[in-house]
Design a protein around this motif. Sequence first.
Motif, mmCIF file in Angstrom:
data_model
loop_
_atom_site.group_PDB
_atom_site.id
_atom_site.type_symbol
_atom_site.label_atom_id
_atom_site.label_comp_id
_atom_site.label_asym_id
_atom_site.label_seq_id
_atom_site.Cartn_x
_atom_site.Cartn_y
_atom_site.Cartn_z
ATOM 1 N N ARG B 33 40.902 -4.443 29.095
ATOM 2 C CA ARG B 33 40.249 -4.720 28.043
ATOM 3 C C ARG B 33 39.267 -3.719 27.814
ATOM 4 O O ARG B 33 38.816 -3.063 26.618
ATOM 5 C CB ARG B 33 39.586 -6.165 27.930
ATOM 6 N N SER B 34 38.751 -3.431 29.018
ATOM 7 C CA SER B 34 37.432 -2.383 28.729
ATOM 8 C C SER B 34 37.956 -1.114 28.339
ATOM 9 O O SER B 34 38.685 -0.559 29.011
ATOM 10 C CB SER B 34 36.576 -2.560 30.244
ATOM 11 N N HIS B 35 37.124 -0.378 27.521
ATOM 12 C CA HIS B 35 37.469 0.716 26.802
ATOM 13 C C HIS B 35 37.634 1.877 27.877
ATOM 14 O O HIS B 35 38.502 2.669 28.205
ATOM 15 C CB HIS B 35 36.748 0.995 25.632
ATOM 16 N N GLY B 36 36.610 1.923 28.620
ATOM 17 C CA GLY B 36 36.425 3.029 29.968
ATOM 18 C C GLY B 36 37.493 2.883 30.928
ATOM 19 O O GLY B 36 37.910 3.759 31.024
ATOM 20 N N THR B 37 37.560 1.584 31.520
ATOM 21 C CA THR B 37 38.561 1.394 32.492
ATOM 22 C C THR B 37 39.912 1.575 31.871
ATOM 23 O O THR B 37 41.227 1.957 32.752
ATOM 24 C CB THR B 37 38.405 -0.132 32.984
ATOM 25 N N ARG B 38 40.286 1.424 30.460
ATOM 26 C CA ARG B 38 41.490 1.415 29.811
ATOM 27 C C ARG B 38 41.942 2.815 29.992
ATOM 28 O O ARG B 38 43.095 3.225 30.243
ATOM 29 C CB ARG B 38 41.524 0.873 28.697
ATOM 30 N N GLU B 39 41.008 3.657 29.720
ATOM 31 C CA GLU B 39 41.277 5.397 29.564
ATOM 32 C C GLU B 39 41.504 5.759 31.103
ATOM 33 O O GLU B 39 42.428 6.505 31.440
ATOM 34 C CB GLU B 39 39.836 5.929 29.258
ATOM 35 N N GLU B 40 40.749 5.117 31.960
ATOM 36 C CA GLU B 40 41.200 5.464 33.629
ATOM 37 C C GLU B 40 42.487 4.994 33.792
ATOM 38 O O GLU B 40 43.363 5.980 34.505
ATOM 39 C CB GLU B 40 40.079 4.444 34.365
ATOM 40 N N LEU B 41 42.792 3.862 33.327
ATOM 41 C CA LEU B 41 44.360 3.351 33.739
ATOM 42 C C LEU B 41 45.438 4.513 33.067
ATOM 43 O O LEU B 41 46.307 4.791 33.568
ATOM 44 C CB LEU B 41 44.584 1.963 33.524
ATOM 45 N N LEU B 42 44.981 4.861 31.775
ATOM 46 C CA LEU B 42 45.922 5.678 30.952
ATOM 47 C C LEU B 42 45.982 6.901 31.861
ATOM 48 O O LEU B 42 47.053 7.483 31.962
ATOM 49 C CB LEU B 42 45.383 5.901 29.752
ATOM 50 N N GLN B 43 44.819 7.601 32.449
ATOM 51 C CA GLN B 43 44.961 8.801 33.172
ATOM 52 C C GLN B 43 46.048 8.740 34.359
ATOM 53 O O GLN B 43 46.556 9.560 34.734
ATOM 54 C CB GLN B 43 43.550 9.145 33.497
ATOM 55 N N GLU B 44 45.569 7.450 35.012
ATOM 56 C CA GLU B 44 46.405 7.119 36.192
ATOM 57 C C GLU B 44 48.037 7.060 36.006
ATOM 58 O O GLU B 44 48.629 7.639 36.631
ATOM 59 C CB GLU B 44 46.043 5.647 36.826
ATOM 60 N N ILE B 45 48.216 6.327 34.749
ATOM 61 C CA ILE B 45 49.588 6.511 34.253
ATOM 62 C C ILE B 45 50.037 7.872 34.131
ATOM 63 O O ILE B 45 51.232 8.166 34.625
ATOM 64 C CB ILE B 45 49.729 5.626 33.107
ATOM 65 N N VAL B 46 49.456 8.649 33.313
ATOM 66 C CA VAL B 46 49.828 9.849 33.153
ATOM 67 C C VAL B 46 50.045 10.809 34.322
ATOM 68 O O VAL B 46 50.940 11.756 34.515
ATOM 69 C CB VAL B 46 48.954 10.829 31.919
ATOM 70 N N LEU B 47 49.040 10.723 35.103
ATOM 71 C CA LEU B 47 49.078 11.415 36.463
ATOM 72 C C LEU B 47 50.395 11.012 37.361
ATOM 73 O O LEU B 47 51.108 12.013 37.830
ATOM 74 C CB LEU B 47 47.884 11.250 37.341
ATOM 75 N N ALA B 48 50.742 9.828 37.418
ATOM 76 C CA ALA B 48 51.934 9.079 38.086
ATOM 77 C C ALA B 48 53.039 9.791 37.482
ATOM 78 O O ALA B 48 54.100 10.164 38.105
ATOM 79 C CB ALA B 48 51.704 7.675 38.023
ATOM 80 N N LEU B 49 53.231 9.757 36.044
ATOM 81 C CA LEU B 49 54.253 10.096 35.468
ATOM 82 C C LEU B 49 54.432 11.729 35.744
ATOM 83 O O LEU B 49 55.538 12.039 35.869
ATOM 84 C CB LEU B 49 53.666 10.051 33.799
ATOM 85 N N TRP B 50 53.316 12.542 35.834
ATOM 86 C CA TRP B 50 53.664 13.959 35.820
ATOM 87 C C TRP B 50 53.886 14.184 37.379
ATOM 88 O O TRP B 50 54.978 14.957 37.936
ATOM 89 C CB TRP B 50 52.017 14.474 35.571
ATOM 90 N N GLN B 51 53.582 13.439 38.166
ATOM 91 C CA GLN B 51 54.139 13.449 39.660
ATOM 92 C C GLN B 51 55.544 13.192 39.836
ATOM 93 O O GLN B 51 56.161 13.579 40.701
ATOM 94 C CB GLN B 51 53.104 12.705 40.777
ATOM 95 N N ALA B 52 55.853 12.093 39.086
ATOM 96 C CA ALA B 52 57.356 11.547 39.158
ATOM 97 C C ALA B 52 58.468 12.388 38.400
ATOM 98 O O ALA B 52 59.388 12.351 38.541
ATOM 99 C CB ALA B 52 57.432 10.015 38.935
ATOM 100 N N TRP B 53 57.849 13.078 37.296
ATOM 101 C CA TRP B 53 58.638 13.722 36.444
ATOM 102 C C TRP B 53 59.803 14.889 36.980
ATOM 103 O O TRP B 53 60.894 14.756 36.528
ATOM 104 C CB TRP B 53 57.982 14.445 35.437
ATOM 105 N N PRO B 54 59.300 15.579 38.105
ATOM 106 C CA PRO B 54 60.343 16.181 38.646
ATOM 107 C C PRO B 54 61.604 15.664 39.364
ATOM 108 O O PRO B 54 62.758 16.021 39.452
ATOM 109 C CB PRO B 54 59.556 17.051 39.745
ATOM 110 N N SER B 55 61.165 14.216 39.711
ATOM 111 C CA SER B 55 62.323 13.492 39.967
ATOM 112 C C SER B 55 63.222 12.666 39.081
ATOM 113 O O SER B 55 64.261 12.146 39.595
ATOM 114 C CB SER B 55 61.694 12.442 41.297
ATOM 115 N N PHE B 56 63.046 13.072 37.829
ATOM 116 C CA PHE B 56 63.945 12.246 36.785
ATOM 117 C C PHE B 56 65.168 12.953 36.704
ATOM 118 O O PHE B 56 65.161 14.293 36.332
ATOM 119 C CB PHE B 56 63.030 12.180 35.612
#
Lengths: 195, 174
Positions: B33-56
């Motif tokens: 819910r919290s805007h700041g933490t939501r941005e952090e979660l979004l960043q975590e998701i993007v980072l995980a996606l970037w790390q996993a992307w070569p394995s797609f």
Amino acid sequence: MTKTTDDELDSWRTEWASQTPPHQDLQVWLSGARRRATRETAWSVLGVIAMFIIYGVMAFQSTRIEWVALGLAGCVFAALGVLVMARVRRGTWKPVNQSTRAFLELYERRARAQLRLIRFSAWLGLGWLVLVGVPFIYSLWKDLAPKSNDFFLGVATGLVPLLVVSVWSMIRQHRRATNDQREAAALLAEYQQPT
Amino acid sequence: MASAQDSTGKRAFEQVLEQYTPALSRLAASYERSHGTREELLQEIVLALWQAWPSFRGECSERAFVFRIAHNRGLTHAWKRPPAHEELDELPDARVPVASEPLPEQAVAERERRNRLHVAVRSLPLAHREVVLLLLEDLSHADIAEVLGITENNVAVRLNRARAALRAALEADQ
């Protein structure tokens, strides 16, 4: 795409998609994060190298036996720490595949690895204190005690706060890692149960 | 050769990121819910996606792959952080600037409905929330099964229960 004539679901989907929370420019953030990650890795490697250089210089340049022993022991303990950390952390960097189960297993493995590292650090610290710290202080005491009455006071004021902070920090980390492991294991068990 | 592949991969990833950012942002909002933490979660998701992307390798749809990574991050986030209480300034529309002209009644009603839906989704238990989220993002049953690592039959059962829970949450809010 799911073809549906479900009015309720269609209306929910429209409402859901019509609102996107404001967010930052992720492309820009990602480039920054990649640069930061590279920098942090480089600093960590440099830190380890610097530690070996300092202990190495201490061992090979010093003329006093206690400093040579301290330098050599530093190299041995640092090498042991790096080796054990690399061994314990093996297989905890990324999931074996991209499934939720693999992610949960990874987090459980990480929590277990963290616990093992904390326990190992405690033993390493104790070993350092008994095998290196005490003999080193003893050798200093032989030289300095006759000249200074405050030798033990100096050692105690330097060492006791360091020990207290280390033990407190270790207990806190251990508690957190134990909770993480329990929660991960519970979530994993819940996930494996058919719904 | 390798550099050309890297560059193509990078471009493909940038396109994927551009395409899915709104959906990822909604997904993050349903976990935090919290805007700041939501941005952090979004960043975590993007980072995980970037790390996993070569394995797609295209074993599943690109959509399922992206949501699987995002879902796993969201799940880990929800597991690590118990939900905070709802604060007025963190409600979905709270950051939308207030219009100088009064909104027409219909627009106000629509906004309220959207907010109610978001709040209701967030109030669902994790097991229900994850399937509802994917359903609302228009994923097929096969893709939801792929994301969650369960069978399509299981998806149908879970969806049925989750929809009933969402309906009940919306009705309770009325």
